[in-house]
Motif scaffolding. Sequence first.
Motif, PDB file in Angstrom:
ATOM      1  N   VAL A 174       8.936  10.102 -53.109  1.00 29.78           N
ATOM      2  CA  VAL A 174       8.728   9.086 -52.083  1.00 29.78           C
ATOM      3  C   VAL A 174       7.243   8.748 -52.006  1.00 29.78           C
ATOM      4  O   VAL A 174       6.399   9.636 -52.000  1.00 29.78           O
ATOM      5  CB  VAL A 174       9.231   9.587 -50.711  1.00 29.78           C
ATOM      6  N   VAL A 175       6.941   7.446 -51.948  1.00 32.01           N
ATOM      7  CA  VAL A 175       5.556   6.980 -51.845  1.00 32.01           C
ATOM      8  C   VAL A 175       5.404   6.188 -50.548  1.00 32.01           C
ATOM      9  O   VAL A 175       6.225   5.323 -50.236  1.00 32.01           O
ATOM     10  CB  VAL A 175       5.174   6.090 -53.048  1.00 32.01           C
ATOM     11  N   ASN A 176       4.357   6.491 -49.808  1.00 31.09           N
ATOM     12  CA  ASN A 176       4.044   5.788 -48.571  1.00 31.09           C
ATOM     13  C   ASN A 176       3.800   4.301 -48.828  1.00 31.09           C
ATOM     14  O   ASN A 176       3.184   3.924 -49.819  1.00 31.09           O
ATOM     15  CB  ASN A 176       2.795   6.419 -47.947  1.00 31.09           C
ATOM     16  N   ASN A 177       4.294   3.457 -47.934  1.00 29.45           N
ATOM     17  CA  ASN A 177       4.021   2.022 -47.992  1.00 29.45           C
ATOM     18  C   ASN A 177       2.756   1.771 -47.188  1.00 29.45           C
ATOM     19  O   ASN A 177       2.779   1.745 -45.964  1.00 29.45           O
ATOM     20  CB  ASN A 177       5.192   1.229 -47.425  1.00 29.45           C
ATOM     21  N   GLU A 178       1.646   1.574 -47.885  1.00 32.84           N
ATOM     22  CA  GLU A 178       0.340   1.415 -47.227  1.00 32.84           C
ATOM     23  C   GLU A 178       0.234   0.119 -46.426  1.00 32.84           C
ATOM     24  O   GLU A 178      -0.658  -0.029 -45.604  1.00 32.84           O
ATOM     25  CB  GLU A 178      -0.777   1.459 -48.266  1.00 32.84           C
ATOM     26  N   ARG A 179       1.132  -0.822 -46.655  1.00 31.01           N
ATOM     27  CA  ARG A 179       1.057  -2.118 -45.977  1.00 31.01           C
ATOM     28  C   ARG A 179       1.615  -2.076 -44.560  1.00 31.01           C
ATOM     29  O   ARG A 179       1.441  -3.015 -43.798  1.00 31.01           O
ATOM     30  CB  ARG A 179       1.790  -3.174 -46.788  1.00 31.01           C
ATOM     31  N   LEU A 180       2.300  -1.002 -44.192  1.00 28.83           N
ATOM     32  CA  LEU A 180       2.881  -0.914 -42.855  1.00 28.83           C
ATOM     33  C   LEU A 180       1.820  -0.560 -41.827  1.00 28.83           C
ATOM     34  O   LEU A 180       0.884   0.188 -42.115  1.00 28.83           O
ATOM     35  CB  LEU A 180       3.979   0.149 -42.820  1.00 28.83           C
ATOM     36  N   MET A 181       2.004  -1.064 -40.632  1.00 30.43           N
ATOM     37  CA  MET A 181       1.109  -0.722 -39.529  1.00 30.43           C
ATOM     38  C   MET A 181       1.472   0.668 -39.028  1.00 30.43           C
ATOM     39  O   MET A 181       2.624   1.065 -39.039  1.00 30.43           O
ATOM     40  CB  MET A 181       1.261  -1.740 -38.394  1.00 30.43           C
ATOM     41  N   GLY A 182       0.488   1.391 -38.577  1.00 28.41           N
ATOM     42  CA  GLY A 182       0.738   2.749 -38.098  1.00 28.41           C
ATOM     43  C   GLY A 182       0.923   3.690 -39.269  1.00 28.41           C
ATOM     44  O   GLY A 182       0.798   3.306 -40.427  1.00 28.41           O
ATOM     45  N   ASN A 183       1.231   4.914 -38.961  1.00 30.51           N
ATOM     46  CA  ASN A 183       1.322   5.896 -40.038  1.00 30.51           C
ATOM     47  C   ASN A 183       2.590   6.732 -39.916  1.00 30.51           C
ATOM     48  O   ASN A 183       2.645   7.853 -40.374  1.00 30.51           O
ATOM     49  CB  ASN A 183       0.081   6.797 -40.015  1.00 30.51           C
ATOM     50  N   HIS A 184       3.641   6.180 -39.294  1.00 25.42           N
ATOM     51  CA  HIS A 184       4.854   6.964 -39.072  1.00 25.42           C
ATOM     52  C   HIS A 184       5.508   7.401 -40.374  1.00 25.42           C
ATOM     53  O   HIS A 184       6.017   8.509 -40.486  1.00 25.42           O
ATOM     54  CB  HIS A 184       5.853   6.192 -38.212  1.00 25.42           C
ATOM     55  N   GLN A 185       5.478   6.532 -41.385  1.00 24.37           N
ATOM     56  CA  GLN A 185       6.117   6.866 -42.655  1.00 24.37           C
ATOM     57  C   GLN A 185       5.393   8.019 -43.345  1.00 24.37           C
ATOM     58  O   GLN A 185       6.026   8.958 -43.841  1.00 24.37           O
ATOM     59  CB  GLN A 185       6.164   5.641 -43.562  1.00 24.37           C
ATOM     60  N   MET A 186       4.064   8.003 -43.356  1.00 23.66           N
ATOM     61  CA  MET A 186       3.300   9.068 -43.996  1.00 23.66           C
ATOM     62  C   MET A 186       3.477  10.383 -43.249  1.00 23.66           C
ATOM     63  O   MET A 186       3.528  11.453 -43.866  1.00 23.66           O
ATOM     64  CB  MET A 186       1.818   8.695 -44.093  1.00 23.66           C
ATOM     65  N   GLU A 187       3.596  10.332 -41.939  1.00 24.63           N
ATOM     66  CA  GLU A 187       3.854  11.548 -41.158  1.00 24.63           C
ATOM     67  C   GLU A 187       5.185  12.170 -41.568  1.00 24.63           C
ATOM     68  O   GLU A 187       5.288  13.390 -41.756  1.00 24.63           O
ATOM     69  CB  GLU A 187       3.838  11.241 -39.668  1.00 24.63           C
ATOM     70  N   LEU A 188       6.214  11.350 -41.731  1.00 26.56           N
ATOM     71  CA  LEU A 188       7.527  11.825 -42.161  1.00 26.56           C
ATOM     72  C   LEU A 188       7.458  12.372 -43.586  1.00 26.56           C
ATOM     73  O   LEU A 188       7.970  13.457 -43.868  1.00 26.56           O
ATOM     74  CB  LEU A 188       8.557  10.688 -42.079  1.00 26.56           C
ATOM     75  N   ILE A 189       6.809  11.628 -44.474  1.00 26.16           N
ATOM     76  CA  ILE A 189       6.672  12.061 -45.875  1.00 26.16           C
ATOM     77  C   ILE A 189       5.945  13.401 -45.948  1.00 26.16           C
ATOM     78  O   ILE A 189       6.376  14.308 -46.667  1.00 26.16           O
ATOM     79  CB  ILE A 189       5.941  10.986 -46.705  1.00 26.16           C
ATOM     80  N   SER A 190       4.876  13.551 -45.206  1.00 24.73           N
ATOM     81  CA  SER A 190       4.107  14.804 -45.216  1.00 24.73           C
ATOM     82  C   SER A 190       4.949  15.980 -44.724  1.00 24.73           C
ATOM     83  O   SER A 190       4.946  17.053 -45.338  1.00 24.73           O
ATOM     84  CB  SER A 190       2.851  14.673 -44.348  1.00 24.73           C
ATOM     85  N   ALA A 191       5.668  15.769 -43.630  1.00 20.24           N
ATOM     86  CA  ALA A 191       6.492  16.844 -43.068  1.00 20.24           C
ATOM     87  C   ALA A 191       7.603  17.254 -44.033  1.00 20.24           C
ATOM     88  O   ALA A 191       7.849  18.452 -44.234  1.00 20.24           O
ATOM     89  CB  ALA A 191       7.084  16.403 -41.735  1.00 20.24           C
ATOM     90  N   LEU A 192       8.262  16.285 -44.650  1.00 14.85           N
ATOM     91  CA  LEU A 192       9.362  16.599 -45.566  1.00 14.85           C
ATOM     92  C   LEU A 192       8.864  17.196 -46.876  1.00 14.85           C
ATOM     93  O   LEU A 192       9.537  18.033 -47.482  1.00 14.85           O
ATOM     94  CB  LEU A 192      10.209  15.348 -45.820  1.00 14.85           C
ATOM     95  N   THR A 193       7.676  16.779 -47.320  1.00 14.64           N
ATOM     96  CA  THR A 193       7.085  17.357 -48.526  1.00 14.64           C
ATOM     97  C   THR A 193       6.691  18.807 -48.270  1.00 14.64           C
ATOM     98  O   THR A 193       6.954  19.683 -49.099  1.00 14.64           O
ATOM     99  CB  THR A 193       5.863  16.539 -48.986  1.00 14.64           C
ATOM    100  N   GLU A 194       6.094  19.055 -47.121  1.00 11.35           N
ATOM    101  CA  GLU A 194       5.693  20.415 -46.753  1.00 11.35           C
ATOM    102  C   GLU A 194       6.894  21.354 -46.728  1.00 11.35           C
ATOM    103  O   GLU A 194       6.800  22.513 -47.123  1.00 11.35           O
ATOM    104  CB  GLU A 194       5.020  20.377 -45.379  1.00 11.35           C
ATOM    105  N   ARG A 195       8.047  20.829 -46.296  1.00  7.37           N
ATOM    106  CA  ARG A 195       9.272  21.642 -46.229  1.00  7.37           C
ATOM    107  C   ARG A 195      10.051  21.629 -47.552  1.00  7.37           C
ATOM    108  O   ARG A 195      11.135  22.170 -47.630  1.00  7.37           O
ATOM    109  CB  ARG A 195      10.148  21.132 -45.098  1.00  7.37           C
ATOM    110  N   LYS A 196       9.487  20.950 -48.559  1.00 11.27           N
ATOM    111  CA  LYS A 196      10.056  20.872 -49.909  1.00 11.27           C
ATOM    112  C   LYS A 196      11.413  20.162 -49.967  1.00 11.27           C
ATOM    113  O   LYS A 196      12.238  20.427 -50.826  1.00 11.27           O
ATOM    114  CB  LYS A 196      10.143  22.258 -50.542  1.00 11.27           C
ATOM    115  N   HIS A 197      11.621  19.205 -49.050  1.00 11.37           N
ATOM    116  CA  HIS A 197      12.831  18.383 -49.076  1.00 11.37           C
ATOM    117  C   HIS A 197      12.675  17.196 -50.022  1.00 11.37           C
ATOM    118  O   HIS A 197      13.655  16.684 -50.544  1.00 11.37           O
ATOM    119  CB  HIS A 197      13.171  17.864 -47.678  1.00 11.37           C
ATOM    120  N   ILE A 198      11.431  16.738 -50.190  1.00  8.38           N
ATOM    121  CA  ILE A 198      11.124  15.608 -51.070  1.00  8.38           C
ATOM    122  C   ILE A 198       9.814  15.914 -51.793  1.00  8.38           C
ATOM    123  O   ILE A 198       9.110  16.859 -51.437  1.00  8.38           O
ATOM    124  CB  ILE A 198      10.970  14.273 -50.300  1.00  8.38           C
TER     125      ILE A 198
END
Length: 70
Positions: free
Chosen positions: A19-43
Amino acid sequence: KNGAGTILEGLREKKKMIVVNNERLMGNHQMELISALTERKHILGFEKLTDIKSNVMSPFCFLLRLTLYL
């Protein structure tokens, strides 16, 4: 369909995802989700598309059959 909803759908279907963050979105909700799921080794998550090039050959990738969502 894309973004956080797609990530959650993939998890429900037990898909292995890069999964790659969409840098064009406002806010950082997607990157927060990506970071949390990567840390838990789900993605395998990245902040930028260019980050994949240097990391995609990691041993983690060889252990998984990955579905690519960009």
